[in-house]
Write a protein that holds these residues in place. Structure first.
Motif, PDB file in Angstrom:
ATOM      1  N   THR A  31       0.825  -1.202   0.000  1.00  0.00           N
ATOM      2  CA  THR A  31       0.000   0.000   0.000  1.00  0.00           C
ATOM      3  C   THR A  31       0.863   1.256   0.000  1.00  0.00           C
ATOM      4  O   THR A  31       1.842   1.360   0.738  1.00  0.00           O
ATOM      5  N   THR A  32       0.456   2.198  -0.818  1.00  0.00           N
ATOM      6  CA  THR A  32       1.081   3.514  -0.789  1.00  0.00           C
ATOM      7  C   THR A  32       0.564   4.255   0.426  1.00  0.00           C
ATOM      8  O   THR A  32      -0.626   4.181   0.730  1.00  0.00           O
ATOM      9  N   ALA A  33       1.470   4.955   1.123  1.00  0.00           N
ATOM     10  CA  ALA A  33       1.014   5.601   2.352  1.00  0.00           C
ATOM     11  C   ALA A  33       1.628   6.977   2.534  1.00  0.00           C
ATOM     12  O   ALA A  33       2.761   7.225   2.105  1.00  0.00           O
ATOM     13  N   ILE A  34       0.847   7.849   3.141  1.00  0.00           N
ATOM     14  CA  ILE A  34       1.375   9.123   3.611  1.00  0.00           C
ATOM     15  C   ILE A  34       1.184   9.147   5.118  1.00  0.00           C
ATOM     16  O   ILE A  34       0.079   8.930   5.609  1.00  0.00           O
ATOM     17  N   ILE A  35       2.269   9.359   5.826  1.00  0.00           N
ATOM     18  CA  ILE A  35       2.211   9.351   7.283  1.00  0.00           C
ATOM     19  C   ILE A  35       2.653  10.719   7.792  1.00  0.00           C
ATOM     20  O   ILE A  35       3.688  11.241   7.365  1.00  0.00           O
ATOM     21  N   VAL A  36       1.853  11.288   8.664  1.00  0.00           N
ATOM     22  CA  VAL A  36       2.192  12.584   9.235  1.00  0.00           C
ATOM     23  C   VAL A  36       2.758  12.368  10.628  1.00  0.00           C
ATOM     24  O   VAL A  36       2.227  11.571  11.405  1.00  0.00           O
ATOM     25  N   THR A  37       3.851  13.019  10.930  1.00  0.00           N
ATOM     26  CA  THR A  37       4.386  12.940  12.284  1.00  0.00           C
ATOM     27  C   THR A  37       5.174  14.214  12.582  1.00  0.00           C
ATOM     28  O   THR A  37       5.549  14.954  11.674  1.00  0.00           O
ATOM     29  N   HIS A  38       5.388  14.467  13.874  1.00  0.00           N
ATOM     30  CA  HIS A  38       6.266  15.587  14.191  1.00  0.00           C
ATOM     31  C   HIS A  38       7.599  15.055  14.708  1.00  0.00           C
ATOM     32  O   HIS A  38       8.453  15.789  15.124  1.00  0.00           O
ATOM     33  N   ASP A  39       7.760  13.721  14.632  1.00  0.00           N
ATOM     34  CA  ASP A  39       8.926  13.077  15.218  1.00  0.00           C
ATOM     35  C   ASP A  39       9.865  12.584  14.123  1.00  0.00           C
ATOM     36  O   ASP A  39       9.505  11.715  13.327  1.00  0.00           O
ATOM     37  N   ARG A  40      11.066  13.138  14.077  1.00  0.00           N
ATOM     38  CA  ARG A  40      11.998  12.792  12.991  1.00  0.00           C
ATOM     39  C   ARG A  40      12.425  11.340  13.065  1.00  0.00           C
ATOM     40  O   ARG A  40      12.650  10.705  12.040  1.00  0.00           O
TER      41      ARG A  40
END
Lengths: 518, 234
Positions: B188-197
């Motif tokens: 699956t193609t995914a976009i993940i949002v995070t503020h943690d590098r």
């Protein structure tokens, strides 16, 4: 054209039609001069309207003022002071709300009327004549019954967020009385104003008590024009005037609401321990109010019920109980369906269409009933569809009046459901309708139960609307109480009255628990 | 491979306040893009716009060449074939795990639905928990239910908003590895949002950095890791 086409898209037309149906009786009242001929209007306008309007205003002024005194003083005492019995009075002062005004008023008349039980004793013992029947006596009774509407919001205002301001006042050298009258009461003004508005609405809505005490309010005038003069047109016009009074009161309350303290969540007041005659005074004052506003009428009803309690009396109650439950269940079911649909519409962003339909609850029952009559009369004349005297009309009118009441717990329940749940359902392919049915509605179950119970209980207590619209010989609990009291059969009125009060106690106790939890 | 998602000139505003300013972004099929950035930079809003929960004020969003959002076009979220895992998970509290995972499969016959649910639960390691309610599960298990609920519909694109933020540090590393495995297995193609590098480097093929509603830069994860390792803490 494109604009009109857009307006007719989606669920808007359906919501619009239902909303219009619910507003119709009120629109009929407002527009009465345009369409309803009134044969007796000249007489009603010159002889009934001025006198009845004057007496109405005097009654709400007196009852409202007394309710402020009773409600604010007790709210302050239980919030800011410690005295014997405080914890008991804190919740007991709410109890009078369980009694519909006409029931307490009739009970008081049986005790303190010219031939009342206690009047007779007082006359024999002290030689004083007491006669509560009349406008001033009724104002006192109303204030006793309805002051909890002021007490509750005032108490809430005193307990939330006011402690800092009051401590500041104390540090600036203000004594207890000055802190109360110069700081706390003015800051609680918006809350108190909201409560007084409810008191006035109840007074305007009442028919049973004013009729019994021979007081000429606008509601009584509506009944007189309709049932005495047989002139629905004039009754509609009087209903219009009554609506104006309601509107004026609501606007006045808006003005008074301005400038109060925006109470943030805050610490409760630090209570001052009263001692000596102050403590005795506080206990006596609260005790007297609970005694007169609740214990005395309840005791009297209980005594009368026990005195007349036999198999025949129980059998006699069966019909009104069944009738009341029948109408109440239908009204609750229909109101709930509409309220759920409207809650859904509001969630979908169609709130503008549904909101006007919720004004029913501030409109006195007699106004709605006469509006429904004004609607059904021409309908029968034009289409031959005779609804007058049918239960359909009664149930319809109840839905108009109690829709907002049923809507409140639903709105509250829905507002606690995070939007995220709806969005998650959409992203999983669910249409808005399916989302509502599968996600929102099941989560709303407790609120649905609460809404249904509220409507059912209100129907049990309701009198004026039922009196005007009920089918011939159709008796509910409340009309039985009224009919029995009218022929001075107080004892026979007691058992059905007690049943109504028992129903009324449920929401009052729940309300108190809910306020306590907050 | 080839591009799956094409975002061009997409803007969005909350009333007067611009949240997205002319965002351009391309996501390759089968890859994982991580969007990093400070809170309030517009990461979540970008995800919501892609999912169709917000309607952009300008620009075009294309999935496999089909316009999802654009001038005069707004495909509703339920028709987009996009999976979304919310930061708060948004599990339906009144439904069991089976009910949650099966919620988006109502178009299937019952028998087939049950097979699909069972398969999906097995693939995320939740066999035998189908009759539990969300509140009876641990945080990590709830996370996997939320992922399974989206993946079971075989979405073309998976969006995840801060999927690791509510987990304690130990579970966090475990769930991170797990999520990556599940995404890879499903292709699956995914976009993940995070503020943690750190999260970003663990799961990303490419990383986009957002700042004040713009894509400040976008590069391969390796490239950025090298670059950032020379910097003191940002």
């Amino acid at each position: 054209m494109a604009g009109i086409a857009r307006l007719l898209q989606g669920p808007r037309p359906y919501i619009g039609v239902v909303a219009l149906l619910l507003l119709a009786p009120i629109l009929v009242v407002v527009s009465a001069p345009l369409h309803a001929p009134a044969t007796e209007w000249t007489y009603v306008r010159t002889h009934i309207l001025p006198a009845y309007l004057g007496e109405t205003l005097r009654l709400i002024a007196l009852a409202g003022t007394l309710a402020i005194v009773f409600g604010t003083s007790t709210a302050w005492l239980v919030s800011a002071c410690d005295f014997p019995g405080r914890r008991f009075f804190r919740w007991a002062l709410v109890l009078p709300l369980a009694l519909p005004t006409y029931i307490s008023a009739i009970t008081f008349a049986a005790l303190f009327g010219p031939t009342g039980l206690l009047s007779d004793r007082l006359r024999a013992a002290l030689g004083v004549d007491i006669d509560i029947l009349g406008p001033d006596g009724l104002a006192i009774v109303f204030a006793l019954m309805l002051f909890p509407y002021v007490y509750l919001p005032a108490r809430a205002a005193f307990s939330a967020g006011m402690s800092d301001v009051l401590e500041a006042a104390k540090l600036l050298g203000a004594g207890a009385r000055r802190r109360a009258f110069r700081v706390a009461f003015p800051l609680a003004r918006p809350a108190i104003a909201g409560g007084v508005l409810l008191v006035c609405m109840e007074v305007l809505n009442d028919y049973g008590a004013v009729q019994y005490y021979g007081v000429h309010t606008l509601t009584a005038g509506i009944f007189r024009s309709w049932g005495g003069l047989y002139d629905v047109g004039s009754a509609l016009r009087l209903a219009g005037v009554l609506l104006l009074v309601v509107l004026a009161l609501a606007l006045g309350q808006r003005l008074l609401k301005r400038g109060g303290l925006r109470t943030a969540e805050g610490r409760a007041l630090r209570r001052v321990r009263l001692s000596g005659w102050r403590a005795a005074g506080a206990t006596t004052w609260c005790g007297l109010l609970v005694l007169f506003a609740f214990a005395l009428p309840i005791g009297s009803l209980l005594g009368d019920t026990l005195a007349t309690w036999n198999a025949a009396a129980i059998a006699d109650l069966a019909r009104p109980v069944v009738n009341t439950l029948y109408v109440g269940t239908w009204a609750a079911a229909i109101t709930l369906v509409v309220a759920v649909a409207f809650a859904f519409a509001q969630r979908m962003g169609y709130g503008g269409l549904t909101r006007p339909a919720s004004i029913g609850y501030v409109v006195p029952g007699a106004v709605i009933a006469i509006g429904v009559m004004g609607l059904a009369g021409p309908l029968a004349a034009r289409t031959g569809w005779v609804l007058i005297g049918s239960l359909t009309l009664v149930i319809y009118a109840f839905s108009v009046r109690f829709l907002a009441l049923a809507g409140q717990p639903l709105q509250a329940g829905l507002s606690q459901q995070p939007r995220m749940l709806d969005e998650a359902a959409h992203l999983l392919g669910a249409s808005p309708v399916r989302t509502f049915l599968r996600v929102n509605l099941p989560l709303l179950r407790p609120s649905l139960l609460a809404a249904a119970a509220i409507v059912l209980i209100e129907v049990v207590k309701e009198l004026p609307l039922t009196l005007i619209l009920r089918p011939f010989n159709f008796e509910t609990l409340s009309t039985r109480v009224f009919d029995m009291a009218r022929i001075e059969q107080w004892r026979e009125a007691a058992p059905p009255a007690l049943l109504i009060v028992a129903c009324g106690l449920v929401p009052v106790l729940l309300l108190e628990r809910w306020m306590e939890r907050r | 491979m080839g591009a799956l998602l094409h975002i061009t000139g997409t803007s969005f505003a909350h009333g007067e306040r611009p949240v997205l300013r002319a965002v351009d972004l391309t996501v390759e099929r089968g890859s994982t893009l991580v969007i990093v950035g400070a809170s309030g930079c517009g990461k979540t809003t970008l995800l919501r716009a892609i999912a169709g929960l917000e309607r952009p004020t300008a620009g075009t969003i294309r999935l496999e060449g089909e316009i999802l959002s654009g001038p005069g076009v707004h495909v509703p979220p339920e028709e987009r074939s996009i999976g979304f895992v919310f930061q708060g998970l948004a599990l339906f509290p009144h439904l069991t795990v089976n009910g949650n995972v099966g919620f988006g499969l109502s178009h299937l016959p019952k028998a087939e639905r049950h097979v699909r649910i069972a398969e999906e639960l097995a693939s995320v390691g939740l066999e035998g928990l189908g009759d539990r309610y969300p509140h009876q599960l641990s945080g990590g298990q709830q996370q996997r239910v939320a992922i399974a609920r989206s993946l079971v519909r075989r979405p073309k694109l998976m969006l995840m908003d801060e999927p690791f933020s509510d987990l304690d540090p130990r579970t966090r590393a475990q769930v991170r590895t797990e999520v990556l495995r599940i995404l890879r297995e499903h292709g699956t193609t995914a976009i993940i949002v995070t503020h943690d590098r750190e999260d970003a480097f663990h799961v990303a093929d490419r990383i986009a950095e957002m700042d004040q509603g713009r894509i400040a830069r976008e590069a391969a994860a390796e490239e950025l890791r090298r670059e950032w390792s020379h910097q003191p803490f940002a």
